[in-house]
Design a protein around this motif. Structure first.
Motif, PDB file in Angstrom:
ATOM      1  N   ILE A 371      19.292  40.274   3.934  1.00 58.31           N
ATOM      2  CA  ILE A 371      19.705  39.859   2.594  1.00 58.31           C
ATOM      3  C   ILE A 371      20.486  38.556   2.768  1.00 58.31           C
ATOM      4  N   ALA A 372      19.781  37.457   2.624  1.00 58.74           N
ATOM      5  CA  ALA A 372      20.370  36.134   2.873  1.00 58.74           C
ATOM      6  C   ALA A 372      20.359  35.326   1.589  1.00 58.74           C
ATOM      7  N   ASN A 373      21.142  34.266   1.583  1.00 63.66           N
ATOM      8  CA  ASN A 373      21.084  33.339   0.457  1.00 63.66           C
ATOM      9  C   ASN A 373      21.511  31.949   0.914  1.00 63.66           C
ATOM     10  N   TYR A 374      20.522  31.063   0.993  1.00 61.51           N
ATOM     11  CA  TYR A 374      20.765  29.676   1.360  1.00 61.51           C
ATOM     12  C   TYR A 374      20.388  28.750   0.209  1.00 61.51           C
ATOM     13  N   TRP A 375      20.670  29.219  -0.999  1.00 59.63           N
ATOM     14  CA  TRP A 375      20.404  28.426  -2.208  1.00 59.63           C
ATOM     15  C   TRP A 375      21.217  27.145  -2.151  1.00 59.63           C
ATOM     16  N   ASP A 376      20.570  25.997  -2.373  1.00 59.32           N
ATOM     17  CA  ASP A 376      21.290  24.720  -2.351  1.00 59.32           C
ATOM     18  C   ASP A 376      20.904  23.831  -3.522  1.00 59.32           C
ATOM     19  N   THR A 377      20.330  24.430  -4.575  1.00 60.44           N
ATOM     20  CA  THR A 377      19.878  23.649  -5.726  1.00 60.44           C
ATOM     21  C   THR A 377      20.994  23.419  -6.734  1.00 60.44           C
ATOM     22  N   SER A 378      21.911  24.373  -6.857  1.00 61.83           N
ATOM     23  CA  SER A 378      22.995  24.270  -7.833  1.00 61.83           C
ATOM     24  C   SER A 378      24.142  25.165  -7.379  1.00 61.83           C
ATOM     25  N   LEU A 403      29.388  54.601  -8.294  1.00 63.56           N
ATOM     26  CA  LEU A 403      28.555  54.130  -7.193  1.00 63.56           C
ATOM     27  C   LEU A 403      28.457  55.301  -6.225  1.00 63.56           C
ATOM     28  N   LEU A 404      27.384  56.064  -6.367  1.00 68.37           N
ATOM     29  CA  LEU A 404      27.256  57.300  -5.608  1.00 68.37           C
ATOM     30  C   LEU A 404      27.065  57.044  -4.123  1.00 68.37           C
ATOM     31  N   GLU A 405      26.310  55.998  -3.787  1.00 68.47           N
ATOM     32  CA  GLU A 405      26.150  55.631  -2.386  1.00 68.47           C
ATOM     33  C   GLU A 405      25.574  54.223  -2.300  1.00 68.47           C
ATOM     34  N   ALA A 406      26.014  53.513  -1.288  1.00 66.54           N
ATOM     35  CA  ALA A 406      25.475  52.192  -0.993  1.00 66.54           C
ATOM     36  C   ALA A 406      25.577  52.015   0.519  1.00 66.54           C
ATOM     37  N   ASN A 407      24.490  52.284   1.190  1.00 71.65           N
ATOM     38  CA  ASN A 407      24.465  52.243   2.648  1.00 71.65           C
ATOM     39  C   ASN A 407      23.571  51.111   3.131  1.00 71.65           C
ATOM     40  N   PHE A 408      24.137  50.263   3.974  1.00 67.94           N
ATOM     41  CA  PHE A 408      23.393  49.157   4.561  1.00 67.94           C
ATOM     42  C   PHE A 408      23.464  49.323   6.073  1.00 67.94           C
ATOM     43  N   ILE A 409      22.315  49.614   6.668  1.00 67.55           N
ATOM     44  CA  ILE A 409      22.257  49.991   8.080  1.00 67.55           C
ATOM     45  C   ILE A 409      21.344  49.015   8.819  1.00 67.55           C
ATOM     46  N   ASN A 410      21.836  48.458   9.925  1.00 65.83           N
ATOM     47  CA  ASN A 410      21.050  47.532  10.748  1.00 65.83           C
ATOM     48  C   ASN A 410      20.541  46.346   9.930  1.00 65.83           C
ATOM     49  N   CYS A 411      21.393  45.813   9.080  1.00 68.07           N
ATOM     50  CA  CYS A 411      21.010  44.718   8.180  1.00 68.07           C
ATOM     51  C   CYS A 411      21.724  43.422   8.569  1.00 68.07           C
ATOM     52  N   ILE A 412      21.244  42.329   8.017  1.00 68.44           N
ATOM     53  CA  ILE A 412      21.938  41.042   8.051  1.00 68.44           C
ATOM     54  C   ILE A 412      22.255  40.658   6.615  1.00 68.44           C
ATOM     55  N   VAL A 413      23.527  40.353   6.358  1.00 76.36           N
ATOM     56  CA  VAL A 413      23.955  39.863   5.046  1.00 76.36           C
ATOM     57  C   VAL A 413      24.654  38.534   5.308  1.00 76.36           C
ATOM     58  N   TYR A 414      23.979  37.434   5.006  1.00 80.36           N
ATOM     59  CA  TYR A 414      24.494  36.132   5.424  1.00 80.36           C
ATOM     60  C   TYR A 414      24.012  35.048   4.457  1.00 80.36           C
ATOM     61  N   GLY A 415      24.591  33.859   4.582  1.00 81.41           N
ATOM     62  CA  GLY A 415      24.185  32.746   3.738  1.00 81.41           C
ATOM     63  C   GLY A 415      25.022  31.519   3.982  1.00 81.41           C
ATOM     64  N   ASN A 416      24.897  30.552   3.078  1.00 79.09           N
ATOM     65  CA  ASN A 416      25.594  29.281   3.230  1.00 79.09           C
ATOM     66  C   ASN A 416      26.880  29.217   2.413  1.00 79.09           C
TER      67      ASN A 416
END
Length: 526
Positions: A371-378, A403-416
């Motif tokens: 789950i990445a975000n490298y948006w550079d338009t605005s 929010l009953l559950e929100a599990n993120f396992i072995n993920c990448i969460v990154y961006g600019n």
């Protein structure tokens, strides 16, 4: 009187000089026009959909003013091309845009020809649902004639659109039970419900949708491997109460062609539009729709990739999405509202707000996703990942939902940007956990941020913070990682057993990597 002499003297010289100039007379062209290119490719268009406007620049390199006796299309009035020459549409009647006479061009000057096309493929022989349509622009005639080729690839397609009222000029709108009270509601969404014989999209021809294609209550829209679905502006798919969407893509042998994936994008096929956000609306899984599955899909270039609402406490997930990519959306990649989503091998990037937003509570479980975000338009207001449990009703009132559950396992969460995930709690129940993820959240660079209990294994376990994942080319949606990435070997193998292959079909070994991709050795071309 003495003051007037210089004026009359200069005026007399100017009149004499002007009367002696012969180069105000336009001479016929002699076949010496220069063109910026000898062929204009109008790229690929769908049957009966207008192309973009393309231009051709013509130069007069001589020191004489010339007149081009005729500029015309070789196919004449039957041509599917049309032209505009420096603002003129040419002769009137059926020759408009096809034929021009006595076009003047000054010495060492240039002019533009603007070219468009709308082609009716039903009048032409086709091969594999495609046709190469050609014509020529002819300049002058006889021995002085010059020409420029025009080339367009035309694709046949299946068109889905609503009917237009001949009296009002308005297209029909969707009517269905919006508020869940059992009574149909009129909406302002242009579109219509799919007929029974339209509920399977095959890979035989592309589909072009105008307005919203609705899946009615109790029905299932099945989209087969290799299908191509194109949306006009403000168009999309709506899956209504007790209806389902089944996207059955398969892994492709060619990662560039994606021949077996299901691809959703806009209906402009020119390269200029290949990565432009906001060209269409959304895939809307409406409140009450059930058992939606997406496998091996590429969804790109709209406003919201997937909008899922409701069904947050049902026995099954509202949406299961696997092995899929979502790129270039002006608002959200996936937007959930009090819903339940399960994702594996999901890649999201270049989104105007959040790549994934789980809002108004619900249940969200993602494994081996990037789950990445490298948006550079605005300017981007929200992080790559947003979780909250409320909605603002008005200036003083909010409504919450657990929010009953929100599990993120072995993920990448990154961006600019920093941070790239935000947890915004207003209610009493807010359950989440990040396990063996590579995360971007640098407290040292953020004034006034809360601790987020990063050392509490109830919420965070085995994670790495703020180490660059070393994506191949994130601004161009290249999110593969190499062996130097901080995500290399980071994943928990026990959870990798549930997702044994990455999004490209590469086996996850005993030392798997976090994210949707297993690491590779980049070549010199990467």
């Amino acid at each position: 009187m003495k003051r007037l002499l210089p004026f009359f003297l200069c005026f007399g010289i100017l009149v004499f000089w002007s009367s002696c100039r012969e180069d105000f007379e336009f001479r016929p062209s002699t076949g010496n026009l220069v063109f910026e290119r000898d062929t204009v490719f109008l790229d690929t268009v769908f049957n009966n959909i207008g192309s973009s406007t393309f231009n051709l620049k013509i130069f007069n390199r001589s020191d004489e003013d010339i007149v081009i006796p005729t500029i015309q299309l070789e196919r004449g009035v039957s041509s599917f091309y049309r032209m505009n020459v420096d603002g003129s549409t040419g002769l009137e009647g059926d020759q408009e845009g096809k034929f021009f006479e006595d076009v003047e061009l000054l010495a060492n000057d240039s002019l533009f020809i603007f070219i468009e096309t709308t082609i009716d493929i039903s009048t032409l022989p086709t091969l594999e649902n495609e046709f190469l349509y050609t014509d020529r622009i002819l300049f002058d005639s006889g021995s002085e004639q010059q020409d420029v080729d025009l080339v367009t690839l035309v694709r046949d397609a299946i068109f889905i659109f609503s009917q237009r009222d001949n009296t009002t000029g308005l297209r029909e709108t969707l009517t269905f039970d919006v508020d869940g009270d059992g009574n149909p509601d009129e909406t302002t969404l242009e579109g219509r419900f799919l007929e029974d014989n339209e509920l399977t999209f095959t890979n035989e021809k592309p589909y072009v949708i105008y307005g919203y294609a609705g899946v009615g209550s109790g029905q299932t829209l099945t989209i087969e491997a290799g299908a191509r679905v194109h949306f006009h502006a403000d168009s999309g798919i709506i899956v209504t109460d007790n209806a389902s969407l089944q996207i059955n893509g398969e892994i492709s042998n060619d990662p560039e062609a994606l021949e077996n994936e299901v691809i959703f994008e806009g209906d402009r096929l020119e390269p200029l539009f290949s990565d432009i956000p906001g060209q269409w609306g959304t895939i809307w899984l409406f409140n009450g729709s059930i058992n939606n599955t997406i496998n091996y899909a590429t969804i790109k270039n709209g406003t919201i990739g997937i909008l899922a609402e409701g069904n947050d406490s049902g026995p099954t997930d509202k949406l299961t999405i696997t092995n899929s990519q979502i790129y270039n959306f002006s608002a959200f990649g996936i937007l959930g509202r009090a819903t339940s989503i399960r994702g594996e091998n999901v890649v999201i990037n270049n989104i105007g707000q959040s790549s994934f937003a789980g809002t108004l509570g619900g249940r969200y479980n993602f494994t081996h996703s990037t789950i990445a975000n490298y948006w550079d338009t605005s300017f981007r207001e929200f992080p790559a990942l947003l979780l909250n449990d409320f909605v603002q009703i008005d200036a003083t009132t909010i409504a919450t939902n657990p929010l009953l559950e929100a599990n993120f396992i072995n993920c990448i969460v990154y961006g600019n940007d920093n941070p790239e995930f935000i947890l915004d709690q207003q209610g009493d129940v807010f359950n989440f956990k990040f396990t063996n993820c590579l995360l971007r959240f640098d407290n040292n660079n953020l004034e006034g941020t809360q601790n987020f209990m990063f050392d509490d294994i109830t919420f965070y376990e085995g994670n790495i913070f703020n180490e660059d994942p070393e994506f191949r080319d994130p601004f161009e949606n290249g999110l593969q990682i190499d062996e130097t990435s901080a995500a290399n070997g980071l994943a928990n193998p026990l959870f990798s057993l549930q997702v044994p292959f990455d999004i490209l079909g590469i086996s996850r070994t005993t030392s798997p990597d976090s994210g949707a991709y297993e690491s590779i050795i980049f070549s010199d071309d990467d």
